[in-house]
Design an enzyme around this catalytic site. Structure first.
Site, mmCIF file in Angstrom:
data_model
loop_
_atom_site.group_PDB
_atom_site.id
_atom_site.type_symbol
_atom_site.label_atom_id
_atom_site.label_comp_id
_atom_site.label_asym_id
_atom_site.label_seq_id
_atom_site.Cartn_x
_atom_site.Cartn_y
_atom_site.Cartn_z
ATOM 1 N N LYS A 1 20.999 99.789 -36.052
ATOM 2 C CA LYS A 1 22.194 99.489 -35.358
ATOM 3 C C LYS A 1 22.106 100.753 -34.147
ATOM 4 O O LYS A 1 23.242 100.382 -33.579
ATOM 5 C CB LYS A 1 23.111 100.661 -36.253
ATOM 6 C CG LYS A 1 24.135 100.476 -37.742
ATOM 7 C CD LYS A 1 24.621 100.652 -38.768
ATOM 8 C CE LYS A 1 25.001 99.828 -39.549
ATOM 9 N NZ LYS A 1 25.962 100.890 -40.081
ATOM 10 N N GLU B 1 14.166 120.997 -39.766
ATOM 11 C CA GLU B 1 13.715 120.622 -38.226
ATOM 12 C C GLU B 1 15.170 120.214 -37.404
ATOM 13 O O GLU B 1 14.808 120.298 -36.469
ATOM 14 C CB GLU B 1 12.590 120.575 -38.212
ATOM 15 C CG GLU B 1 12.569 118.018 -38.424
ATOM 16 C CD GLU B 1 11.775 117.810 -39.806
ATOM 17 O OE1 GLU B 1 12.301 119.331 -40.550
ATOM 18 O OE2 GLU B 1 12.014 116.815 -39.929
HETATM 19 P P1 NAP Z 1 19.975 105.442 -42.732
HETATM 20 O O1 NAP Z 1 20.543 105.766 -41.636
HETATM 21 O O2 NAP Z 1 18.910 104.178 -43.602
HETATM 22 O O3 NAP Z 1 20.206 107.463 -43.124
HETATM 23 C C1 NAP Z 1 21.369 107.577 -43.266
HETATM 24 C C2 NAP Z 1 20.602 108.910 -43.714
HETATM 25 O O4 NAP Z 1 21.178 109.558 -45.050
HETATM 26 C C3 NAP Z 1 19.673 109.393 -43.371
HETATM 27 O O5 NAP Z 1 19.311 109.577 -41.933
HETATM 28 C C4 NAP Z 1 18.947 110.385 -43.174
HETATM 29 O O6 NAP Z 1 19.396 111.995 -42.991
HETATM 30 C C5 NAP Z 1 19.762 110.276 -45.065
HETATM 31 N N1 NAP Z 1 19.308 109.865 -46.150
HETATM 32 C C6 NAP Z 1 17.999 109.065 -46.107
HETATM 33 N N2 NAP Z 1 17.382 108.235 -47.003
HETATM 34 C C7 NAP Z 1 18.407 109.600 -48.431
HETATM 35 C C8 NAP Z 1 17.430 110.251 -50.238
HETATM 36 N N3 NAP Z 1 17.519 109.248 -50.648
HETATM 37 N N4 NAP Z 1 18.901 110.655 -50.390
HETATM 38 C C9 NAP Z 1 19.194 111.197 -49.404
HETATM 39 N N5 NAP Z 1 18.918 110.983 -47.892
HETATM 40 C C10 NAP Z 1 18.900 110.797 -46.915
HETATM 41 O O7 NAP Z 1 22.096 104.947 -43.085
HETATM 42 P P2 NAP Z 1 23.217 104.121 -42.511
HETATM 43 O O8 NAP Z 1 23.203 103.397 -41.451
HETATM 44 O O9 NAP Z 1 23.775 105.918 -41.218
HETATM 45 O O10 NAP Z 1 23.538 104.432 -43.022
HETATM 46 C C11 NAP Z 1 24.236 105.347 -44.746
HETATM 47 C C12 NAP Z 1 24.542 104.597 -46.054
HETATM 48 O O11 NAP Z 1 25.985 104.106 -45.704
HETATM 49 C C13 NAP Z 1 24.178 103.938 -46.566
HETATM 50 O O12 NAP Z 1 23.953 103.629 -48.327
HETATM 51 C C14 NAP Z 1 24.458 102.545 -45.850
HETATM 52 O O13 NAP Z 1 25.502 100.925 -47.187
HETATM 53 C C15 NAP Z 1 26.193 102.866 -45.957
HETATM 54 N N6 NAP Z 1 26.898 102.466 -45.490
HETATM 55 C C16 NAP Z 1 28.551 101.597 -45.869
HETATM 56 C C17 NAP Z 1 29.388 100.696 -44.832
HETATM 57 C C18 NAP Z 1 30.258 100.431 -45.462
HETATM 58 O O14 NAP Z 1 31.440 99.231 -45.258
HETATM 59 N N7 NAP Z 1 30.734 100.958 -46.846
HETATM 60 C C19 NAP Z 1 29.569 100.873 -43.442
HETATM 61 C C20 NAP Z 1 28.216 102.092 -42.874
HETATM 62 C C21 NAP Z 1 27.258 101.955 -43.476
HETATM 63 P P3 NAP Z 1 18.441 113.327 -43.002
HETATM 64 O O15 NAP Z 1 17.090 112.933 -43.428
HETATM 65 O O16 NAP Z 1 18.557 114.144 -42.345
HETATM 66 O O17 NAP Z 1 18.736 114.055 -44.810
#
Ligand code: NAP
Length: 249
Positions: free
Chosen positions: A65, A151
């Site tokens: 993204k 951090e």
């Molecule tokens: P991402 O960049 O992979 O992860 C987001 C953040 O979550 C990371 O920067 C990390 O932050 C934290 N994280 C990662 N793995 C984790 C874990 N196992 N436990 C706790 N925190 C964790 O993902 P994203 O693109 O932002 O999307 C996040 C979620 O939203 C995904 O599950 C995605 O499928 C969902 N989503 C859904 C929609 C929808 O339409 N419903 C749209 C967009 C995204 P830290 O390292 O700072 O903790």
């Protein structure tokens, strides 16, 4: 024949292809298809465009993204503000980037808001979290990001360890913008103190598979209002479809 699709990696959990193919069938949209393009490395993107000259629109998901923006010619205001795009329009060789996650989150959240929802916690600090933050700013809701990484701590970002009872009793909107709890890791959940939750809390999980994550189950057990990410998925898909088809400016 216009072709649409999804880039990301891995793509096994995405419902987008099933959603669009069902839409085409139900709405008798012929001559269009929606494919998934698992791209391990974003540098494979130009080759993908060459291989599929009929591509008119793409959805973008984890982990591209933010990195996809190096290939786009123009960005909408939300992409400009949050540095992440989930929707691309390809028209006459010009690639335009949009963030329909933000619009979809806003429109699915607004009907649920109550007067106590003046402060929010955003769990996660990735692309989705940034889009959520942009929406909250537009709605005048203060927010804190919650991270696993000490951090990253700053004025607007604290760690899960610092998320104490006092904060949880002041921030009544909690949004899971992390993949914690997403299938196949259904038994995982964000590390917050669920015993502090009350019926005044609203828990919004961007995850939609499973339908009710452990995060939402635990909130529901405490009487909180819960919402999963399915409506957001549908709204962002429909907003993308509109961009690809109605608005060629
Ligand atoms: P991402 O960049 O992979 O992860 C987001 C953040 O979550 C990371 O920067 C990390 O932050 C934290 N994280 C990662 N793995 C984790 C874990 N196992 N436990 C706790 N925190 C964790 O993902 P994203 O693109 O932002 O999307 C996040 C979620 O939203 C995904 O599950 C995605 O499928 C969902 N989503 C859904 C929609 C929808 O339409 N419903 C749209 C967009 C995204 P830290 O390292 O700072 O903790």
């Amino acid at each position: 024949m216009p072709l649409y699709g999804l880039i990301g990696y891995p793509l096994s959990q995405s419902l987008s292809q099933a959603y669009f193919r069902e839409k085409f069938r139900e709405e008798h949209i012929t001559g269009s298809d929606y494919e998934v393009f698992p791209l391990k490395d974003i540098h494979e993107f130009p080759v993908l465009l060459q291989q599929h000259p009929g591509l008119a629109g793409l959805n973008v998901t984890i982990p591209h993204k933010e990195t996809v923006l190096q290939y786009v010619h123009e960005r909408d205001a939300v992409v400009e503000a949050c540095g992440a795009a989930n929707c691309l329009r390809i028209s006459n060789g010009k690639i335009s980037a949009f963030n329909t996650d933000a619009i979809a989150f806003r429109d699915s959240l607004k009907p649920l808001l109550e007067p106590q929802h003046t402060r929010a916690l955003i769990l996660g600090t990735g692309g989705a979290a940034k889009a959520i933050a942009w929406v909250l700013e537009q709605l005048g809701i203060q927010y804190l990001f919650i991270t696993r990484q000490p951090e990253k701590a700053s004025a607007h970002t604290i760690t899960y360890d610092s998320l104490d009872e006092e904060i949880l009793s002041e921030y009544f909107l909690i949004i899971n913008a992390s993949p914690a709890g997403m299938s196949p890791n259904d038994d995982t959940f964000p590390a917050i103190d669920y015993s502090c939750l009350t019926p005044r809390h609203l828990l919004y999980d961007l995850v939609y598979n499973p339908e009710k994550t452990v995060f939402l189950q635990k909130g529901e057990e405490r009487g909180a209002l819960i919402k999963n990410g399915y409506e957001m998925l549908v709204l962002q898909a429909e907003a993308g479809w509109k961009i690809w088809n109605d608005d060629k400016s």
